[in-house]
Design an enzyme around this catalytic site. Structure first.
Site, short mmCIF file in Angstrom:
data_model
loop_
_atom_site.label_atom_id
_atom_site.label_comp_id
_atom_site.label_asym_id
_atom_site.label_seq_id
_atom_site.Cartn_x
_atom_site.Cartn_y
_atom_site.Cartn_z
N THR B 194 29.85 -5.08 -99.92
CA THR B 194 29.19 -6.08 -99.08
C THR B 194 30.08 -6.37 -97.90
OG1 THR B 194 30.25 -7.88 -100.27
CG2 THR B 194 28.09 -7.20 -101.04
N GLU B 339 24.19 -7.31 -103.97
CA GLU B 339 24.54 -7.59 -105.37
C GLU B 339 23.32 -7.53 -106.29
OE1 GLU B 339 25.48 -9.26 -102.74
OE2 GLU B 339 27.58 -9.89 -102.84
N LYS B 447 24.91 -30.26 -92.52
CA LYS B 447 24.93 -31.48 -93.31
C LYS B 447 24.99 -32.67 -92.36
CE LYS B 447 26.43 -29.13 -97.37
NZ LYS B 447 27.40 -28.80 -98.40
#
Lengths: 550, 550
Positions: B194, B339, B447
Site C-alpha cells: 500500500t 488490504e 473536527k
C-alpha cells in the site's frame, strides 16, 4: 483435511471457514427487509423477510439443541418449497447437524429405508404428509420424534405417531438468542439420496465448503445469474438436490424469494409468477410442459418472467423455442447431478456468438453448455482414454470439482471415482468451443451394429412434431443389429398421427440408420419421483416387443 | 491451517485446493479461442487467445524453475496492463512463487525499498521502464536478475544493469510441458504494497484461497457482473491491487480481455474502447475525468460501452450523471482497499428500488453500496462500540472476510486487527438497507466544535459547479472551532468563478455549519502514485493558512 504441501510462505489473510450460516447472516445484514413469499400447504400465502427467516432459524437452532441434536447427526425433512423448510436449511446445517431432505414422492418403504440408512434422529414434515408419515413411521428405527410443520391448532387430535411435535411450538418455546458455531468447513452439511433406477438409493453427503463454493459459482452471470433485482421462484423442489442450491444462492444475492408449496400445476405456478412478478425460475421440463400447456390454452402472457433455467433432463428444443419466441422468456439449459450439488454446465453464449445467425445461436443453446468455473469435464472411451472435443465423438462423461462427491455416504457403491474423476453415467459430445451435449444416459444408448445411437436426439425430433406430447426411445433386441430403436409416443389430446407419418418425419433430420425402426403409441409414460421418464420401466414393458424389421 | 473443530461427520466431497492456476486452466479448456488484446508499450496492438496465454504461462513457469525460483519466493513486476504481465500473474503464482507487483509511479528509492523489503529474487519490467530500473537496480540487494519484457531485438546493446535477461528468450528457451503443482490453498500467491501516506509502505500478502474466493464473489451480478458476453478493459493498473482482481475474474468468465498498456489518456482509452467494442471497464475517477473530457470536447459517443465500475476514490455524482444520462453508460460505485483484495462493497439496486423515482435511485447509487457475499462491515465509535445503521451516524468503518488481510507482510505495523475486524481508516454511514457511504478518511475528517464534517460531501458539491474541475477540502486550524473547512479548487480551463460565488453555491445543499469558511484557487492538486489526491500534501502546503473567519 488438506493433504497438499504448504508453501514456505503462507498468505496473511483472515481465515474464515465457508459455512452455510454465513449466507443467512449476510442476507439478514444486507437484505434484511427483502421478502420471502410462500404458498403454504395450508392454502394461503405467507410473507416475511430474510431478517424474520434468520430470527426463526436461530429459534429453531435453539430448539434442535434442546432436542439434543448433536453435530453431525442427521435431521430429515419431507416438505415442499416453503419458508419453514428454508428455516430448517439454515437451522439444521448452521448448527452443525446434517439436513437430510427426503423426496416425498417415494413409497413409504423407500422412505423408511433411506431414513434408517441415514440414521435420522428427527423428521420434519409438511402437514399434508401426515398420512405418509404415519405409513412409514413404524418402520423407522432411529427417529426419536416427528415434527409437523404447522401451527398448534392444525395438529391432529390423535395420530398413529406417538412422538409427534408441533413446529410452531418449537419456535415459540425458544429464543432467537443463538450464535452460529464456527467449525471446519469440510464438515458435513446435508445429505441427499439419488433415486437410482437400480439398486438401493445412495447418499451424496455435501459439506459446508462444497455448498458455499457451489452457491458462489452458481450466482455468476454465466451460472444461474441471480441478482438483487430478481424475484426467484424455484419450481425444482427443495428435496431434489437442494432445489439446485437456490435456497443458498438466492439469499447470497438478496433477491426476493417465492416458494410455490405443493401446487406445481401450470395454473398455480402461472398465477404465482404473475402475482409476485417473478423474473427467474428453475425446473425440470415436465413442469414447464404443464405451465406452457396452461398458458397456451388460456392465451396468457408472462408479464415479468425473463429467464428460466431448465435441467434434470434435456430440454426439448421445441419447448425452448416456445419459451423464447412465443413468450420472450430466455431459456437456459443446465446440466448437473445430485452427485454434483448439482451444477456442472450452463449453456450461455459468448461475445463472439452475438453476431451469429439466430439458427446458429439456437444450435448452441440446445447443448448443455460449458462448465462453470470450478467444474472440469472430459469424455473418455470404455478404457478411460480421453476423447477429442470435436462435437461429434461420443464418450462417457466424467466430472471433477470441489462440489462433486468423492464417494457415497457410508461407502455405498464402493470406490466411485475413476482415476480421480466422477463417472456421470452420461454419454456426451464436447465441441471445439467446450460446449457439452448429452446424447444419452450410458445405459440408454442404443448399440446398433457396433455403433452408438443417442436416444435424446430421436426423442427431440419426435417431440418437435406438432402431434406429439411426449416421446421415449429405447433399444429393442434385433437379430442382425443387436439393437434397433423403438419410439414410444404419447400423442397430444385429439391429435391424429400414424406411425408411418412419424417415421417419415425423421427423414433428412438425422442419419438414415438412426431412424427408429418402429413407433408405438401409449397413453402415458412412467415417471420417477423426480419427474424423469423411467426408461428401465419402458424397457421392461417392451422387453418382448418384436420389431417389424426383425 | 484450520483452527476450527471438525464435525464427527465430514462431507464426502472432492477436496481440491482453490489455486490460481485452475483459473487459467478453466479459461483454456472452456474459452480457449477467446481473445486477449493488448496495446503494447512497443506501440502496436497484440492479439492472442486464452489458450496462447496458458501455453506461454507454462513456458514461463518452466523458465522460472530453470532460474531457480522456489515456492514462496518473490518475483517482482514493474509493468503496465498487458498480456506478458498476465502471463506472469499465472506463471509466478501458479508455480507456487509469489507475484510482487510494484507501482512504477513510485520514485526509484521507494521501489528499491519495497523490492528489498520483499526480498524479490527477480524483477520483470516493461521496456519503457529501463531508465527507471537502471536508477533503482544498484540499490536492490536481493534481485538476482532483471527481465526486460520484450523481444530479443528490442534489448539494449548495453545497460547499467549487468544481469539483464530478455523475456521472449525465456519463453523461447522453455517448453510448455508443465503441470501446475497442487499445494495448500492458503499458500501466499501475491504481494501488493500500500502506498501509505505516512510511514513506510506495508505489504498485503494474498493467498490462493483469498484470490480465488474474491474472484468468484466479484464475478457475481451484484459484484462486477462480468459475463462471457463482455469485452473487458481494465483501466485500473495490474500493479494496483491486481487491477481489482480482473486478471483473475475475467478468465473465469471467458470474457474477451483488452489491455490498454501505458496509454491511459482519454483519447487512447476511447479509441481502444471503440476499436475492440469494449462493454465493461473499471478505473479510478481521475482516469474517467480524462476520458469524459476528451469525449465531450470531440462530441463523441460510446458505441459499445455499457458499464463502468468506479472505485479507488468516491465518484463525483456529476461524473456519474454524465456517464449515465449523457452517454447511457451504467456507472457502478465500488469500494475496497489493497488490504481487501480489494472488493468490499458495490452499489447495485434491489428489485424494490426499480419502481422508485429516478432521484431516489440516484441517491442510492451515489453511496458505496452493500457488501458482496463474503465481506462483513460495521461502523464503530472510538471505543469500538458498534453504531446504528441509520444512514446518518458516522463511524469508523471496519471489515472482515476471507479476502481481508489479518496482518501485514513481515508483521509491519504490528497487530492490525481490532477485535477480529480490519480498521479501514474510512469514516462512513450505513443506512437501514445496508448501503454504506464513505464520508471521509478518518485522517481527513474535519473536527469542528466537537462534531465531524465529512469532506467528500463538500468536494462533491464543489465539483457539481460547472466551473470546477477538481476540489479538495481540508481542515484549517481555527481558534474557536478547532478546525474549519477550506476548499482548494482547480477551475476548468477558461472558467470564471469567484470564491464568493462558490460559497454561495453551497447554500441549501448542506447544513449551514458545514459550509467552507474559505475557498482558494490553485492550478493543480497533488496526486499520488495510484492517482488519488494527496490531502496530506495539501495540508502541508496550507498549514500556515489563516482563515478569514479566524
Amino acid at each position: 483435511m488438506s493433504q497438499y504441501p504448504q508453501s514456505p510462505l503462507m498468505g496473511q489473510m483472515m481465515h474464515q471457514p465457508l459455512l452455510i450460516s454465513s449466507i443467512i447472516e449476510h442476507a439478514d445484514r444486507q437484505f434484511g427487509k427483502n421478502e420471502i413469499v410462500s404458498r403454504r400447504v395450508e392454502g394461503d400465502i405467507h410473507r416475511y423477510t430474510y431478517r424474520d427467516c434468520h430470527r426463526r432459524a436461530r429459534q429453531m437452532a435453539n430448539a434442535l439443541r434442546a432436542l439434543g441434536v448433536k453435530m453431525g447427526e442427521r435431521v430429515a425433512t419431507l416438505a415442499w418449497n416453503g419458508y419453514r423448510h428454508m428455516e430448517l436449511y439454515y437451522a439444521v446445517s448452521g448448527s452443525g447437524a446434517v439436513l437430510h431432505t427426503i423426496n416425498p414422492r417415494l413409497f413409504a418403504e423407500q422412505i423408511a429405508y433411506i431414513a434408517n440408512h441415514a440414521e435420522d434422529q428427527y423428521l420434519f414434515f409438511d402437514m399434508n404428509f401426515l398420512p405418509l408419515a404415519e405409513a412409514f413411521a413404524a418402520h423407522c428405527t432411529t427417529i426419536k420424534a416427528y415434527v409437523m410443520m404447522c401451527d398448534r391448532d392444525r395438529m391432529p387430535k390423535e395420530s398413529k405417531i406417538a412422538n409427534l411435535l408441533c413446529y410452531e411450538d418449537l419456535i415459540d418455546n425458544n429464543t432467537d438468542d443463538y450464535v452460529w458455531p464456527l467449525f471446519d468447513e469440510n464438515s458435513a452439511s446435508s445429505l441427499c439420496y439419488t433415486s437410482g433406477t437400480t439398486g438401493h438409493p445412495k447418499g451424496a453427503l455435501y459439506s459446508h465448503r462444497s455448498t458455499v463454493l457451489h452457491s458462489l459459482a452458481s450466482c455468476s452471470p454465466d451460472g444461474l445469474n441471480v441478482s438483487a433485482r430478481d424475484v426467484v421462484l424455484p419450481v425444482v423442489p427443495m428435496f431434489h438436490v437442494n432445489a439446485w442450491g437456490l435456497p443458498y444462492s438466492v439469499p447470497m444475492t438478496g433477491a426476493k424469494m417465492v416458494f410455490p408449496g405443493a401446487s406445481l400445476d401450470g395454473k398455480s405456478v402461472y398465477e404465482l409468477f404473475e402475482q409476485e412478478q417473478v423474473t427467474f425460475s428453475a425446473g425440470v421440463p415436465t413442469v414447464w410442459l404443464g405451465l406452457l400447456t396452461y398458458v397456451g390454452q388460456n392465451n396468457l402472457r408472462f408479464s415479468s418472467l425473463k429467464r428460466t433455467v431448465v435441467g434434470g433432463s434435456a430440454c426439448p428444443p421445441s419447448m425452448m423455442k416456445t419459451f423464447m419466441h412465443k413468450y420472450g422468456v430466455e431459456t437456459v439449459h443446465a446440466w448437473g447431478m445430485t452427485e454434483m450439488s448439482p451444477l456442472g454446465t450452463v449453456c450461455t453464449l459468448q461475445s463472439n456468438h452475438l453476431t451469429m445467425s439466430e439458427e446458429a445461436r439456437q444450435a448452441i443453446l440446445e447443448k448443455q453448455g460449458h462448465t462453470i468455473y470450478g467444474v472440469q469435464i472430459r469424455i473418455v472411451d470404455d478404457n478411460f482414454k480421453e476423447l477429442p472435443w470435436d462435437g461429434k465423438t461420443f464418450g462417457n462423461l466424467q466430472a471433477k470439482g470441489p462440489w462433486v462427491i468423492s464417494s457415497y455416504f457410508k461407502g455405498e457403491g464402493g470406490d466411485v471415482l475413476q482415476d480421480g474423476w466422477f463417472p456421470t453415467g452420461d454419454v456426451a459430445t464436447i465441441d471445439a468451443e467446450g460446449y457439452m451435449q448429452i446424447t444419452d444416459r450410458s445405459k440408454d444408448v442404443i448399440k446398433s451394429g457396433g455403433e452408438w445411437i443417442g436416444t435424446i436426439d430421436l426423442e427431440n425430433i419426435a417431440m418437435s412434431h406438432p402431434a406429439v406430447l411426449q416421446a421415449a426411445c429405447i433399444g429393442i433386441a434385433h437379430p442382425k443389429w443387436d439393437e434397433r430403436p423403438l419410439l414410444v409416443v404419447v400423442k397430444k389430446q385429439g391429435a391424429d398421427l400414424t406411425k408411418e407419418e412419424l417415421i417419415e418425419f425423421f427423414q433428412g433430420k438425422i442419419a438414415k440408420w438412426w431412424t427408429p425402426d418402429d413407433v408405438t403409441f401409449v397413453d402415458e409414460l412412467p415417471h420417477g419421483a423426480t419427474g424423469k421418464i423411467l426408461k428401465n420401466k419402458i424397457r421392461e414393458q417392451f422387453k418382448e416387443y418384436k420389431l417389424p424389421t426383425a
